[in-house]
Motif scaffolding. Structure first.
Motif, PDB file in Angstrom:
ATOM      1  N   HIS A 103      29.423  57.094  35.706  1.00 29.84           N
ATOM      2  CA  HIS A 103      28.859  56.309  36.804  1.00 29.84           C
ATOM      3  C   HIS A 103      29.942  55.659  37.660  1.00 29.84           C
ATOM      4  N   ARG A 104      29.586  55.385  38.916  1.00 27.48           N
ATOM      5  CA  ARG A 104      30.438  54.574  39.787  1.00 27.48           C
ATOM      6  C   ARG A 104      29.874  53.154  39.758  1.00 27.48           C
ATOM      7  N   ASN A 105      30.757  52.163  39.608  1.00 34.02           N
ATOM      8  CA  ASN A 105      30.291  50.802  39.353  1.00 34.02           C
ATOM      9  C   ASN A 105      30.961  49.776  40.266  1.00 34.02           C
ATOM     10  N   ILE A 106      30.130  48.837  40.726  1.00 34.64           N
ATOM     11  CA  ILE A 106      30.611  47.668  41.454  1.00 34.64           C
ATOM     12  C   ILE A 106      30.102  46.439  40.707  1.00 34.64           C
ATOM     13  N   PHE A 107      30.980  45.470  40.477  1.00 31.92           N
ATOM     14  CA  PHE A 107      30.585  44.209  39.850  1.00 31.92           C
ATOM     15  C   PHE A 107      30.737  43.080  40.872  1.00 31.92           C
ATOM     16  N   ILE A 108      29.700  42.256  41.011  1.00 31.04           N
ATOM     17  CA  ILE A 108      29.782  41.045  41.836  1.00 31.04           C
ATOM     18  C   ILE A 108      29.706  39.868  40.885  1.00 31.04           C
ATOM     19  N   THR A 109      30.816  39.148  40.751  1.00 27.36           N
ATOM     20  CA  THR A 109      30.884  38.037  39.797  1.00 27.36           C
ATOM     21  C   THR A 109      32.009  37.095  40.216  1.00 27.36           C
ATOM     22  N   GLU A 110      32.009  35.897  39.645  1.00 24.56           N
ATOM     23  CA  GLU A 110      33.061  34.930  39.969  1.00 24.56           C
ATOM     24  C   GLU A 110      34.419  35.435  39.499  1.00 24.56           C
ATOM     25  N   ASN A 111      35.426  34.962  40.157  1.00 21.08           N
ATOM     26  CA  ASN A 111      36.795  35.373  39.841  1.00 21.08           C
ATOM     27  C   ASN A 111      37.322  34.573  38.646  1.00 21.08           C
ATOM     28  N   LYS A 112      36.822  34.926  37.471  1.00 23.54           N
ATOM     29  CA  LYS A 112      37.272  34.284  36.231  1.00 23.54           C
ATOM     30  C   LYS A 112      37.081  35.279  35.091  1.00 23.54           C
ATOM     31  N   LYS A 113      37.745  35.054  33.992  1.00 21.38           N
ATOM     32  CA  LYS A 113      37.773  36.021  32.891  1.00 21.38           C
ATOM     33  C   LYS A 113      36.496  35.933  32.044  1.00 21.38           C
ATOM     34  N   SER A 114      35.374  36.220  32.648  1.00 16.90           N
ATOM     35  CA  SER A 114      34.092  36.251  31.938  1.00 16.90           C
ATOM     36  C   SER A 114      33.925  37.610  31.256  1.00 16.90           C
ATOM     37  N   TYR A 115      32.847  37.771  30.512  1.00 19.30           N
ATOM     38  CA  TYR A 115      32.580  39.047  29.842  1.00 19.30           C
ATOM     39  C   TYR A 115      32.492  40.182  30.859  1.00 19.30           C
ATOM     40  N   LEU A 116      31.675  39.992  31.915  1.00 23.72           N
ATOM     41  CA  LEU A 116      31.455  41.075  32.869  1.00 23.72           C
ATOM     42  C   LEU A 116      32.693  41.345  33.729  1.00 23.72           C
ATOM     43  N   TYR A 117      33.454  40.312  34.021  1.00 22.73           N
ATOM     44  CA  TYR A 117      34.690  40.515  34.787  1.00 22.73           C
ATOM     45  C   TYR A 117      35.672  41.381  33.980  1.00 22.73           C
ATOM     46  N   LEU A 118      35.813  41.054  32.694  1.00 22.76           N
ATOM     47  CA  LEU A 118      36.728  41.821  31.838  1.00 22.76           C
ATOM     48  C   LEU A 118      36.228  43.244  31.628  1.00 22.76           C
ATOM     49  N   LEU A 119      34.895  43.398  31.537  1.00 25.23           N
ATOM     50  CA  LEU A 119      34.316  44.736  31.404  1.00 25.23           C
ATOM     51  C   LEU A 119      34.579  45.562  32.673  1.00 25.23           C
ATOM     52  N   ALA A 120      34.439  44.938  33.819  1.00 32.32           N
ATOM     53  CA  ALA A 120      34.706  45.634  35.089  1.00 32.32           C
ATOM     54  C   ALA A 120      36.149  46.114  35.148  1.00 32.32           C
ATOM     55  N   GLU A 121      37.072  45.269  34.705  1.00 30.04           N
ATOM     56  CA  GLU A 121      38.486  45.675  34.669  1.00 30.04           C
ATOM     57  C   GLU A 121      38.680  46.861  33.728  1.00 30.04           C
ATOM     58  N   LYS A 122      38.026  46.805  32.566  1.00 31.69           N
ATOM     59  CA  LYS A 122      38.161  47.890  31.590  1.00 31.69           C
ATOM     60  C   LYS A 122      37.627  49.210  32.155  1.00 31.69           C
ATOM     61  N   LEU A 123      36.524  49.125  32.920  1.00 31.53           N
ATOM     62  CA  LEU A 123      35.910  50.322  33.506  1.00 31.53           C
ATOM     63  C   LEU A 123      36.590  50.752  34.809  1.00 31.53           C
ATOM     64  N   LYS A 124      37.569  49.959  35.255  1.00 27.68           N
ATOM     65  CA  LYS A 124      38.246  50.201  36.528  1.00 27.68           C
ATOM     66  C   LYS A 124      37.248  50.254  37.688  1.00 27.68           C
ATOM     67  N   ALA A 125      36.265  49.357  37.601  1.00 25.54           N
ATOM     68  CA  ALA A 125      35.231  49.258  38.637  1.00 25.54           C
ATOM     69  C   ALA A 125      35.733  48.375  39.777  1.00 25.54           C
ATOM     70  N   ASP A 126      35.101  48.493  40.931  1.00 27.65           N
ATOM     71  CA  ASP A 126      35.392  47.580  42.029  1.00 27.65           C
ATOM     72  C   ASP A 126      34.766  46.226  41.728  1.00 27.65           C
TER      73      ASP A 126
END
Length: 385
Positions: A131-154
């Motif tokens: 899948h292609r993924n975009i995450f909209i979340t606050e700029n902090k090391k939350s669960y979803l932010y870290l997951l987005a980084e792991k998935l190399k999502a935007d």
């Protein structure tokens, strides 16, 4: 007329508007990110380059809870006739045995905190490597932010001064709108709206009436909705009002009633039951409406239906209901929409957001927080641990 595309009949009540008008003027001068998001000058945290990257996709899935999805779903449903792409919305915990078979999909995962438990669960159930993924979340090391980084999502930064239910005209609602092929700038007309004396005075008078209802123990706001495509709009409105004002033993209970179906269930109560309700009629005047087969209405007691279309019949039912409400002195306001476009929907968003904040301020409530909701989140975590 409220604006060129919206006819608005206000509550017929006596009210003092001076204080509400003063608070509204002060609100419009505040350094307030929510109010700023209603203006064309607001700068979203994504660039056109990101929109172009994903704009050719045909299937999208938005994963979130509450205000993270309700605004975008309102836009999609209300303006469906202008949108050529398919969007699905995952906004609850459910079984996904069939939906996982989608081959090419772009996911938008939205959570302000990045730690919303339902969004985390649904993301783990639905996202695949292909899948292609975009995450909209606050700029902090939350669960979803870290997951987005792991998935190399935007990753698109969620404005941390704008709560989910107020976020529809920020990146949370406008990025999905752009991916739908709509123009985000057309939704934002606050500067013109507040210069419009009819809009300004109607808003002030409307809020003053609602405050008078609350003072007289009328706490139930019943939406009499005649437009199927506006169901999501009032789901959004329901969260906006309930979560913003339901605190300190105060608040308004918003209830959505779909017409004409509910004429055959709860209308009896509305007309002859307890009197702690006030009402909002909502109707969209459709030019292209299905015409009834006239062959079955010859020479019988229903011949008055001959050559009528569904829009005419629903409008007649709405007007008839308003007439009965007026005769019974039941308080109501009425919106009639003449055009489905970004401008009209943006004006409705602005009206309801300003209305909610003003009522909160007049009741000495903080309209921006939701402290009680955190109690359930914390208690759920305790049980699961």
């Amino acid at each position: 007329m409220l604006t060129g595309n919206i006819n608005f009949k206000n509550f017929k009540t006596k009210k003092n508007t001076k204080k509400v008008k003063k608070i509204l003027k002060e609100l419009l001068q505040e350094d307030n990110e929510i109010i700023r998001s209603l203006r064309k000058s607001y700068r979203n945290s994504y660039h056109r380059k990101l929109v172009n990257k994903y704009s050719k996709a045909l299937n999208y899935r938005i994963i979130g809870m509450g205000g993270s999805t309700l605004g975008a779903q309102t836009i999609y449903d209300f303006l469906r006739n202008k949108i050529k792409k398919k969007f699905s919305f995952i906004d609850n915990l459910q079984s996904f045995s069939k939906i996982n078979n989608v081959k090419k999909i772009t996911n938008l995962v939205i959570s302000k905190s990045g730690n919303t438990i339902e969004t985390i669960i649904n993301t783990n159930l639905l996202l695949k490597k292909k899948h292609r993924n975009i995450f909209i979340t606050e700029n902090k090391k939350s669960y979803l932010y870290l997951l987005a980084e792991k998935l190399k999502a935007d990753i698109v930064e969620h404005n941390n001064f704008i709560g989910g239910r107020y976020s529809v005209l920020s990146e949370v609602g406008m990025l999905p709108a752009e991916l739908m092929g709509l123009k985000s700038n057309k939704f934002k007309n606050l500067n013109l709206l507040v210069k419009n004396k009819i809009f300004f005075n109607s808003l002030v008078s409307n809020v003053s009436s609602i405050l008078d209802f609350i003072k007289n123990k009328k706490y139930n706001s019943i939406i009499i909705n005649y437009d199927e495509k506006s169901q999501s709009l009032f789901n959004w409105y329901q969260q906006l009002i309930a979560e913003s004002l339901g605190k300190n033993k105060k608040g308004i209970l918003p209830i959505i009633s779909n017409m004409p179906k509910d004429n055959h269930s709860v209308m009896q109560l509305y007309l002859d039951g307890f009197k702690n309700n006030f009402y909002t009629f909502f109707f969209v005047n459709e030019n292209n409406s299905t015409r009834i087969n006239t062959n079955f209405f010859k020479n019988n007691s229903f011949s008055y239906l001959k050559n009528k279309n569904l829009n005419q019949i629903k409008l007649s039912q709405k007007l008839a209901t308003e007439n009965v409400f007026q005769k019974k002195n039941i308080p109501f306001r009425s919106f009639t929409i003449f055009k489905r476009d970004e401008k009209t929907l943006g004006e409705l968003f602005s009206f309801f957001i300003l209305e909610t904040i003003l009522i909160g301020k007049m009741l000495n409530l903080n309209p921006y927080d939701q402290p009680a909701v955190e109690l359930i989140k914390n208690e759920t975590k305790k049980i699961l641990i």
